[in-house]
Scaffold this motif. Structure first.
Motif, PDB file in Angstrom:
ATOM      1  N   GLU A 325      -3.469   1.887  -7.416  1.00  0.00           N
ATOM      2  CA  GLU A 325      -4.622   1.323  -6.710  1.00  0.00           C
ATOM      3  C   GLU A 325      -4.903  -0.104  -7.188  1.00  0.00           C
ATOM      4  N   CYS A 327      -7.686  -1.517  -7.540  1.00  0.00           N
ATOM      5  CA  CYS A 327      -8.778  -1.485  -8.522  1.00  0.00           C
ATOM      6  C   CYS A 327      -8.279  -1.139  -9.921  1.00  0.00           C
ATOM      7  N   TYR A 373      -5.024  -0.550  -0.692  1.00  0.00           N
ATOM      8  CA  TYR A 373      -5.650   0.297  -1.687  1.00  0.00           C
ATOM      9  C   TYR A 373      -4.536   0.762  -2.632  1.00  0.00           C
ATOM     10  N   CYS A 405     -13.555   0.435  -1.983  1.00  0.00           N
ATOM     11  CA  CYS A 405     -13.727  -0.089  -3.343  1.00  0.00           C
ATOM     12  C   CYS A 405     -12.875  -1.323  -3.626  1.00  0.00           C
ATOM     13  N   CYS A 406     -11.637  -1.352  -3.123  1.00  0.00           N
ATOM     14  CA  CYS A 406     -10.715  -2.418  -3.559  1.00  0.00           C
ATOM     15  C   CYS A 406     -11.064  -3.828  -3.035  1.00  0.00           C
TER      16      CYS A 406
HETATM   17 ZN    ZN Z   1     -10.107   0.536  -5.216  1.00  0.00          ZN
END
Ligand code: ZN
Length: 642
Positions: A325, A327, A373, A405-406
């Motif tokens: 990912e 993140c 992602y 989120c990313c």
């Molecule tokens: Zn993420």
């Protein structure tokens, strides 16, 4: 080590800075406000309006939708630091006002529970991310306060953190919980540093100290709330998933959800630094070594499996079913950067650089509009479509995710990259990254200006000009990257013998620096065939091409289909050429390769005879981070060698 803030002015990174400002931040603002056609609605701003009682409606989106607003505000703060923009600041102020209006009397702030029923708050820490969202809001507030000097969001999050402190803690009437998704720990350290209020440091330490105790807190809360789940089946993911399998000081292996893991490790370093906790720091070093020597992709990506978005086991690094990912690579940058703050060792800088130039920016398209992602190292688009084990792997970047989120995470990192270049410790200024920039630092009351210029990562020539009133004794540490075996450093044209001044891969030049001094660093870059430890099953017999910090890949658009039939002969020269018009300007690497002849295998699926006939094939390698910015197709980082 104290971080320095630098203003980036760089051939490679200024483009990203501008993209974040001109494309990503406006695009994400539109996304948060549901103004992007043909992308999933976010509803994140509407959730705050509903929570504030200013609009009718239901909560919509992921339970952690608030964090997208927070990450956007944090990116805005860093962007304002580089480029003041009264319009953008006004927009951010309005959103902050809205957040303030949604905050409850007692300080609580989370739109999911405000809208759906406050009676259920703090009952499902494992799944419902209240502390995670709080953490992101705290990070945004500290960044916004540091840049604009405005206290409003800082006051909001202090009130919220004070409330959290009344809910969690060792006292009998408080919950003995900790977040299901770590994040607030590192945020609380930032809040402690911004406010000097030790409550926040203690709370961060408390959350770390509670994790791993038995009985497992997430079982206790599950029983207590009537054995319900927010995400059915989630509970089956045991304590390893959220790194609660052992007390943090006893952990040695990176396990579980990789983003949770690295956010926690980053916080552990912070707490160890603030409290002098050697045992905690030792755990950080062990976890670092486990990742870097056994569980990290060559791109700096981490997380080998989609199941649980998690680490798996040592040397298990499949290229096609990988999770990796964006993140998580960003979290690894956070972890590396904090390890550097503790001890300036080149290996931390090397990994930070590896992740940044490869596994982080691969997450965003060159136009800043689409995001990965998952960052695979090998893709066959048909497999992504038809093999269920690769369902999570997308062959092209996506517009906006339901779970987003990313994209905002990459925006906040790119906008704050100027914080990662230098550090100051014990009268030495350390240069961790070679990125064109200007900065100023006070050494014993004397202002020292540094101007760095470079064409990195396309060549390794770097100059640093020193600007000061008169002269000053201090050390200048220059990271000598692990990929470079023949680094040269000169001061005012005079070459320095650096062999005797290298400490932990930093060349430390200590002297009485004068105004106008110029340091030149030459880090010769050569394309190199990288090989894996043979325990990495996926890469046996294969090589990856790396030039300086950049990892390369083959794409179908340049090399035709069936990339697995291509081979790179051992003696083939790797030729580098800078192509200005390709992929915003990149070094391309070409080689005379070969392709297995189709007639050699005929119609058989299996055969006793080995393939022996090859035809010439011109191989073209492009930087991995820039893959699929042209036509979609196959891609591979690792290529067969013969
Ligand atoms: Zn993420």
């Amino acid at each position: 080590m104290n971080r320095l803030k630098a203003k980036i002015n760089d051939v490679f990174w200024s483009k990203y800075d501008a993209l974040v400002r001109d494309v990503v931040i406006p695009y994400q603002r539109d996304a948060l406000n549901d103004n992007v056609a043909d992308a999933d609605p976010s509803h994140a701003i509407r959730n705050f309006r509903i929570a504030a009682g200013e609009e009718e409606g239901e909560f919509y989106g992921m339970v952690f939708q608030d964090s997208d607003v927070a990450k956007w505000l944090e990116a805005v703060a860093y962007s304002l630091e580089n480029h003041p923009d009264p319009e953008l600041e006004k927009e951010a102020d309005e959103i902050i006002d809205l957040i303030g209006r949604a905050q409850q009397e007692d300080g609580y702030l989370n739109t999911y529970y405000i809208i759906n029923g406050l009676e259920n708050r703090w009952t499902n820490l494992k799944e419902c991310h209240e502390l995670y969202c709080a953490g992101h809001m705290i990070e945004a507030a500290v960044a916004y306060y540091n840049v604009t000097g405005k206290r409003k969001l800082l006051d909001i999050v202090c009130k919220f953190a004070d409330h959290i402190d009344t809910v969690f803690g060792p006292e009998e009437d408080k919950l003995k919980g900790y977040p299901g998704h770590q994040e607030i720990e590192l945020a609380l350290i930032k809040l402690f540093r911004a406010t000097k209020n030790k409550t926040y440091l203690d709370l961060a330490k408390y959350f770390l100290d509670e994790r791993g105790k038995r009985p497992y807190y997430f079982d206790i809360e599950w029983e207590k709330r009537g054995k319900t789940e927010h995400w059915p089946g989630h509970r089956r993911r045991g304590p390893e998933y959220d790194q609660s399998h052992l007390p943090v000081r006893e952990q040695s292996q990176a396990v579980g959800h990789s983003v949770r893991a690295v956010y926690m490790y980053a916080a552990m370093v912070d707490v160890a630094m603030e409290t002098g906790d050697e045992k905690l720091l030792e755990a950080c070093r062990r976890l670092w070594n486990n990742i870097v020597y056994k569980r990290m992709y060559i791109t700096g990506a981490i997380g080998s499996q989609a199941h649980g978005e998690a680490f798996s086991f040592d040397y298990d690094l499949p290229n096609d079913t990988v999770y990796a990912e964006t993140c998580a690579a960003i979290g690894l940058v956070f972890f590396a950067n904090r390890m550097l703050e503790v001890e300036p060792k080149g290996e931390y800088g090397d990994v930070m650089e590896r992740a940044l130039y490869n596994g982080v920016i691969s997450g965003m398209s060159l136009d800043g509009k689409r995001f990965f992602y998952v960052n695979p190292l090998e893709v066959n688009p048909e497999a992504c479509a038809k093999n269920g084990n690769m369902e999570h792997v997308k062959p092209v970047r996506q517009k906006w995710f339901a779970c987003a989120c990313c994209p905002p995470n990459i925006a906040r990192l790119l906008a704050s990259l100027g914080h990662y270049i230098y550090g100051v410790k014990d009268n030495t200024i350390y240069t961790h990254l070679y990125i064109g920039n200007n900065t100023e630092v006070e050494m014993d009351g004397i202002k020292v200006g540094l101007t760095q210029k470079t064409n990195y990562p396309w060549n390794g020539k770097v100059s640093i000009d020193i600007n000061l009133d008169g002269s000053k004794d201090f050390g200048l540490g220059l990271r000598i990257p692990g990929w470079c075996s023949d680094a040269k450093v000169s001061v005012n044209g005079q070459q320095i013998d650096i062999a005797g001044v290298i400490v932990d891969s930093y060349a430390i030049i200590t002297r009485s620096w004068q105004d106008g001094d110029r340091i030149e660093v030459d880090l010769p870059m050569e394309p190199v065939r990288m090989r894996s430890n043979p325990l990495v099953r996926a890469n046996v017999g294969r090589v990856a091409i790396q030039n300086g910090p950049i990892v390369y890949c083959l794409e179908e658009v340049d090399n035709g289909p069936n990339l697995q039939t291509l081979v790179l002969p051992k003696d083939a020269a790797l030729v580098v050429s800078f192509q200005e018009d390709l992929l915003d300007g990149v070094n391309v690497i070409t080689a005379k390769g070969e392709r297995v002849k189709e007639e050699d295998w005929g119609k058989e699926l299996y055969m006793a005879n080995p393939c022996t006939q090859y035809e010439p094939a011109d191989l073209t390698f492009v930087p991995y981070y820039a893959w699929v910015n042209r036509e979609p197709g196959e891609m591979t980082v690792w290529v067969w060698e013969k």
